[in-house]
Motif scaffolding. Structure first.
Motif, PDB file in Angstrom:
ATOM      1  N   LEU A  13      -5.377  24.689  48.190  1.00 52.78           N
ATOM      2  CA  LEU A  13      -4.644  24.600  46.863  1.00 52.78           C
ATOM      3  C   LEU A  13      -5.173  23.624  45.681  1.00 52.78           C
ATOM      4  CD1 LEU A  13      -0.902  24.746  48.058  1.00 52.78           C
ATOM      5  CD2 LEU A  13      -2.107  26.492  46.698  1.00 52.78           C
ATOM      6  N   GLY A  14      -6.645  23.337  46.087  1.00 52.39           N
ATOM      7  CA  GLY A  14      -6.954  22.190  45.392  1.00 52.39           C
ATOM      8  C   GLY A  14      -8.105  22.800  44.263  1.00 52.39           C
ATOM      9  N   TYR A  15      -8.431  23.937  44.255  1.00 48.23           N
ATOM     10  CA  TYR A  15      -9.105  24.467  43.338  1.00 48.23           C
ATOM     11  C   TYR A  15     -10.446  24.063  42.935  1.00 48.23           C
ATOM     12  CZ  TYR A  15      -5.413  28.203  42.776  1.00 48.23           C
ATOM     13  OH  TYR A  15      -4.460  29.119  42.890  1.00 48.23           O
ATOM     14  N   GLU A  16     -11.085  23.302  43.961  1.00 50.93           N
ATOM     15  CA  GLU A  16     -12.025  22.269  43.770  1.00 50.93           C
ATOM     16  C   GLU A  16     -13.437  23.477  43.191  1.00 50.93           C
ATOM     17  OE1 GLU A  16     -11.050  21.325  47.318  1.00 50.93           O
ATOM     18  OE2 GLU A  16      -9.767  19.706  46.302  1.00 50.93           O
ATOM     19  N   ALA A  17     -13.436  24.580  43.909  1.00 50.69           N
ATOM     20  CA  ALA A  17     -14.791  25.027  43.483  1.00 50.69           C
ATOM     21  C   ALA A  17     -14.594  25.995  42.464  1.00 50.69           C
ATOM     22  CB  ALA A  17     -15.066  25.998  44.890  1.00 50.69           C
ATOM     23  N   ALA A  18     -13.428  26.052  41.743  1.00 54.99           N
ATOM     24  CA  ALA A  18     -13.346  26.921  40.593  1.00 54.99           C
ATOM     25  C   ALA A  18     -13.874  26.109  39.328  1.00 54.99           C
ATOM     26  CB  ALA A  18     -11.823  27.107  40.341  1.00 54.99           C
ATOM     27  N   PRO A  19     -14.587  26.792  38.440  1.00 51.08           N
ATOM     28  CA  PRO A  19     -15.240  26.347  37.226  1.00 51.08           C
ATOM     29  C   PRO A  19     -14.178  25.548  36.372  1.00 51.08           C
ATOM     30  CG  PRO A  19     -15.866  28.388  37.598  1.00 51.08           C
ATOM     31  CD  PRO A  19     -15.055  28.447  38.490  1.00 51.08           C
ATOM     32  N   LEU A  20     -12.960  26.298  36.287  1.00 56.09           N
ATOM     33  CA  LEU A  20     -12.017  25.591  35.428  1.00 56.09           C
ATOM     34  C   LEU A  20     -10.830  25.301  36.568  1.00 56.09           C
ATOM     35  CD1 LEU A  20     -11.692  28.249  32.573  1.00 56.09           C
ATOM     36  CD2 LEU A  20     -12.738  26.069  32.316  1.00 56.09           C
ATOM     37  N   GLY A  21     -10.990  23.973  36.859  1.00 55.57           N
ATOM     38  CA  GLY A  21     -10.191  23.725  38.169  1.00 55.57           C
ATOM     39  C   GLY A  21      -8.577  23.323  37.688  1.00 55.57           C
ATOM     40  N   LEU A  22      -7.685  22.917  38.565  1.00 58.46           N
ATOM     41  CA  LEU A  22      -6.467  22.496  38.185  1.00 58.46           C
ATOM     42  C   LEU A  22      -5.895  21.665  39.274  1.00 58.46           C
ATOM     43  CD1 LEU A  22      -3.680  25.091  39.136  1.00 58.46           C
ATOM     44  CD2 LEU A  22      -6.213  25.942  38.666  1.00 58.46           C
ATOM     45  N   ASP A  23      -5.236  20.902  38.954  1.00 54.16           N
ATOM     46  CA  ASP A  23      -4.764  19.731  40.329  1.00 54.16           C
ATOM     47  C   ASP A  23      -3.187  19.547  40.323  1.00 54.16           C
ATOM     48  OD1 ASP A  23      -3.869  18.678  38.217  1.00 54.16           O
ATOM     49  OD2 ASP A  23      -4.795  16.440  38.616  1.00 54.16           O
ATOM     50  N   GLN A  24      -2.376  20.674  39.969  1.00 56.20           N
ATOM     51  CA  GLN A  24      -1.041  20.620  39.861  1.00 56.20           C
ATOM     52  C   GLN A  24      -0.497  20.764  41.273  1.00 56.20           C
ATOM     53  OE1 GLN A  24      -0.142  23.847  36.949  1.00 56.20           O
ATOM     54  NE2 GLN A  24       1.135  24.330  38.472  1.00 56.20           N
ATOM     55  N   PHE A  25      -1.487  21.455  41.891  1.00 53.14           N
ATOM     56  CA  PHE A  25      -0.838  21.561  43.525  1.00 53.14           C
ATOM     57  C   PHE A  25      -1.199  20.655  44.481  1.00 53.14           C
ATOM     58  CE2 PHE A  25      -1.007  26.186  41.696  1.00 53.14           C
ATOM     59  CZ  PHE A  25       0.319  25.918  41.343  1.00 53.14           C
ATOM     60  N   VAL A  26      -2.189  19.333  44.088  1.00 56.20           N
ATOM     61  CA  VAL A  26      -2.394  18.781  44.962  1.00 56.20           C
ATOM     62  C   VAL A  26      -2.055  17.201  44.486  1.00 56.20           C
ATOM     63  CG1 VAL A  26      -4.340  19.821  45.935  1.00 56.20           C
ATOM     64  CG2 VAL A  26      -4.780  18.454  43.686  1.00 56.20           C
ATOM     65  N   THR A  27      -1.235  17.172  43.440  1.00 57.04           N
ATOM     66  CA  THR A  27      -0.416  16.057  43.192  1.00 57.04           C
ATOM     67  C   THR A  27       1.008  16.671  42.751  1.00 57.04           C
ATOM     68  OG1 THR A  27      -0.878  16.711  40.842  1.00 57.04           O
ATOM     69  CG2 THR A  27      -2.616  14.984  41.608  1.00 57.04           C
TER      70      THR A  27
END
Lengths: 600, 186
Positions: free
Chosen positions: A454-468
């Motif tokens: 759920l980190g979406y680290e590899a996505a160009p437009l990432g998001l962190d709402q599921f790792v915080t």
């Protein structure tokens, strides 16, 4: 149809008094054993899937393969194999009847197993990572579609065999009058299976033809309509079979039957007529459907199928309550429940699966099927939360419960590790309950389904709402609950496998179990464990029954007694609590909805 | 037991055939519960129509068939006309308030990035040019299915300012877990 020249040998069961024909016994056991093997296999995958959430290194590719195989194994293969076993059991043993075409049933058994193996190969080798839903234009190997098709056609043939058994039993007069309620419920499941598997054959058939180049394109929206006929239809088969099994467990564990058996049968008829519309909620946020279509169909036609479930929600606990009160547990509202045979694995699985299924699975299912509310949960982790609470803590737990009786009775072996059996339903239910509720919470926060990390680290437009925020903690609870559930599953598989392999051969396989049905139970009744207060009057209350009688049955006094006249007052209170819970959930869901962006 | 069940010799059980015909008259308990339950079913049913009248959040129902090739061309034209910026290689477009806005789902991104204005209503025109995707608008958590060959019209009115990620929540291939998009509202 002519009777066979040499009828298969049969025996009279010492425990239940039924005549058990050898073919029916062997076929039910064989299908049941493959079912349990598949449950073990899917459970092993579940361990990996759950631990990956906490950092067990599995590549995304393998994780998707596991999810595809776990979903298909559990939702289709394990449950339907078990249901085939239950259909053979219900149509032979419960009717004192025989398998009409045992050779066909064995050929069918081989075909279904071959289908499962073929599909498993395709999924695990990475040739069909299309998930259980297999939505086109995603492409899988033809062997995958062929495997699932073989399996589905096999189940279809097994259902037809069930009806053949029933018809021949009737003709050979092995039973009198109408079908027993449990067989009636299984018949409802088999009828629902006919159209579920029929639409499934169309859906997978289109994909198979497409995969070998005979059909140029498959329209994704059309496929979704047909697919959900089996995708959810198979779960409605589980529902009807599970309710039938619940009624069987009530008879076996407390000797109960519905206050009004006819009403329970009507509920099954409502399932047959309307429950298949439960497939439509999957299409609620699809393009291509109009408002009226959505509302009429997702409401299961005015919620008449929900009405059926509400009937069972009353009838099932009332059956237990009345049986227990007749046994003498009449004090107050809930002595009947407190004094239930809680150490009996069949009883604990029965009650736990009814409660979790009703309060969580059923309610969330209806809310997800409410047109506008569906937007809030579609394809989020709420969906797996919902269906794990239906098919795992509901159906699977109920099937586990009944196998504590069927496996010893059919195999004539004594159940091994009865102490472990006593604990198993609690461990399993606690684990499943924990992780399903956590999944629903995560889904409410937007966590998507079928995503390995759920980190979406590899996505160009990432998001962190599921790792915080709260999500990581919730996902930890999902894993912990999953591990506990798997421990419960391992206990079950161990007990079943060891009983079949090492269980002591016996003429009285009910030793160690307390069965409240059949000649053995009747012989034992006066001195039995549950018969503590047999001195209490056992008269049943009729509509015009006197107050004195009523007091003996319900143990209620004064105002309550005058006001209620209920045969099952505890159940009445429980269903009202359930309804209040349902209403609260419904209101909360709409409050959530009103806080979203305006959309339309 | 003091006395045998009154129904004659045959034992009654869910595992045995019923006595005579299976229908029995409803007792007062069942009748009462059946009424309550049916009323609740009607509430559930009419609730959907009530929400149609009073709610601001409705399931979108407008949709068209569209050739994926045509959709691709329309998206390209739309981006060319309204592009204002670029982040991480993704075009950022700022369409006029209240207009039609294309959102293109394909493996593994939702593009373009949309710059919208608060409290304006936009018609999102969503489709896919490869496989099925799940359009999940975060954190408001509204979810829709995206099918190739179908244009789904979703009217949205962002009512808060900020950056709102889009994630894919329908399995669409091995890059499913990195498929995202973005809506910026100011």
């Amino acid at each position: 149809m002519a009777a066979p020249a040499t009828p298969a040998p049969s025996r009279v069961c010492n425990v239940t008094g039924f005549t058990i024909e050898r073919n029916g016994q062997r076929l039910a056991l064989a299908n049941g054993v493959v079912a349990i093997a598949l449950l073990a296999f899917g459970g092993f995958q579940a361990i990996l899937i759950a631990l990956e959430r906490q950092g067990l290194a599995i590549s995304a590719d393998w994780w998707y393969r596991l999810i595809a195989s776990h979903g298909t194994t559990m939702l289709l293969f394990w449950l339907l194999f078990f249901e085939v076993a239950a259909l053979y059991w219900g149509s032979t043993m419960l009717l004192n009847a025989r398998m009409v075409a045992p050779r066909l049933a064995w050929a069918n058994f081989v075909m279904m197993t071959a289908g499962v193996l073929a599909a498993q190969w395709a999924m695990l080798s990475g040739n069909a990572t299309v998930m259980f839903t297999a939505y086109p234009p995603l492409e899988g190997h033809p062997i995958y579609y062929a495997g699932v098709l073989l399996f589905a056609v096999g189940v279809l043939i097994a259902c037809i065999h069930f009806f053949a058994n029933v018809v021949v039993a009737k003709r050979e007069r092995t039973y009198e009058g109408s079908l027993p309620l449990v067989v009636y419920g299984l018949a409802a499941a088999a009828i629902i299976a006919l159209y579920a598997l029929g639409t499934g054959a169309v859906a997978y058939g289109m994909l198979f033809l497409n995969s070998i180049g005979l059909l140029e394109t498959v329209d994704p929206a059309t496929y979704r309509l047909f697919f959900w006929g089996i995708g959810h239809g198979a779960q409605q088969v589980n529902l009807a079979a599970m309710v039938a099994v619940w009624y069987a467990l009530i008879a076996l564990t407390v000797g109960g039957r519905p206050v009004n058996e006819g009403l329970s049968r009507v509920a099954f008829l409502l399932y047959i007529a309307f429950i298949h519309l439960g497939a439509v909620p999957h299409l609620l946020v699809d393009p291509g459907l109009g408002t009226s279509h959505r509302i009429m169909n997702t409401s299961y036609m005015l919620y008449l199928a929900v009405l059926a479930s509400l009937i069972h929600a009353f009838s099932l606990p009332a059956s237990i309550e009345v049986a227990q009160r007749e046994r003498g547990f009449t004090k107050g509202m809930f002595q009947w429940l407190k004094k239930g045979p809680w150490r009996e694995p069949g009883f604990s699985s029965l009650v736990l699966s009814i409660v979790v299924f009703g309060f969580f699975a059923g309610v969330t299912g209806v809310l997800m099927g409410t047109m506008q509310l569906n937007m809030l949960v579609h394809n989020t982790l709420f969906v797996p939360g919902h269906f794990h609470s239906t098919v795992v803590s509901g159906t699977t737990l109920a099937f586990m419960g009944i196998s504590y009786y069927l496996v010893p009775i059919l195999s004539q072996r004594r159940l091994v590790a009865p102490k472990m059996a006593r604990w198993q339903p609690y461990v399993f239910a606690a684990g499943v309950f924990t992780f399903t509720v956590a999944m629903m919470f995560a889904g409410q926060l937007g966590v998507p389904r079928r995503v390995p990390e759920l980190g979406y680290e590899a996505a160009p437009l990432g998001l962190d709402q599921f790792v915080t925020g709260p999500v990581p903690l919730i996902m930890l609870v999902v894993t912990l609950g999953g591990v506990v559930a798997i421990v419960g599953g391992i206990m079950y598989v161990y007990i079943m496998v060891m009983t079949l392999l090492k269980g002591e051969r016996t003429e009285t396989p009910d030793d160690g179990l307390r069965i409240a049905f059949g000649p053995a139970a009747r012989m034992r009744a006066p001195a039995g464990e549950g018969a503590v207060e047999t001195a209490a009057p056992t008269a049943t209350v009729t509509a015009d029954g006197g107050e004195q009688e009523h007091e003996h049955i319900t143990g209620l006094k004064g105002r309550w007694r005058r006001w209620t006249r209920f045969e099952a007052p505890g159940t009445y209170l429980l269903v009202l609590i359930f309804l209040a819970w349902f209403v609260v959930f419904y209101v909360i869901a709409h409050v959530n909805l009103s806080q979203s962006w305006p959309v339309g | 037991m003091a006395e045998e069940p009154t129904q004659g010799e045959r034992e009654l059980s869910t595992l045995l055939p019923p006595k005579d015909r299976w229908w029995e008259r409803l007792g007062p308990d069942e009748r009462r519960w059946l009424t309550i339950a049916f009323v609740w079913c009607l509430v559930l049913f009419s609730g959907m129509y009530v929400w149609l009248a009073v709610g601001d959040q409705q399931t979108p129902v407008e949709s068209y068939r569209i050739d994926p090739f045509v959709f691709q061309q329309e998206v390209d034209a739309f981006v060319e006309e309204h592009q204002v910026d670029e982040i991480q290689g993704a075009a950022v477009v700022e369409p006029p308030p209240g207009s039609e806005v294309y959102l293109h789902a394909n493996q593994f991104a939702f593009r373009p990035v949309l710059k919208l204005q608060k409290d304006e209503t936009y018609r999102l025109l969503v489709s896919s040019t490869d496989v099925q995707h799940g359009l999940s608008l975060q954190p408001t958590n509204l979810n829709f299915q995206v099918l190739p060959g179908y244009l789904y019209v979703i009217e949205i009115t962002p009512d808060e300012v900020g950056e709102f990620p889009i994630i894919c929540n329908e399995f669409c291939g091995l890059g499913h877990h990195v498929m995202t998009g973005l809506i910026v509202v100011d």
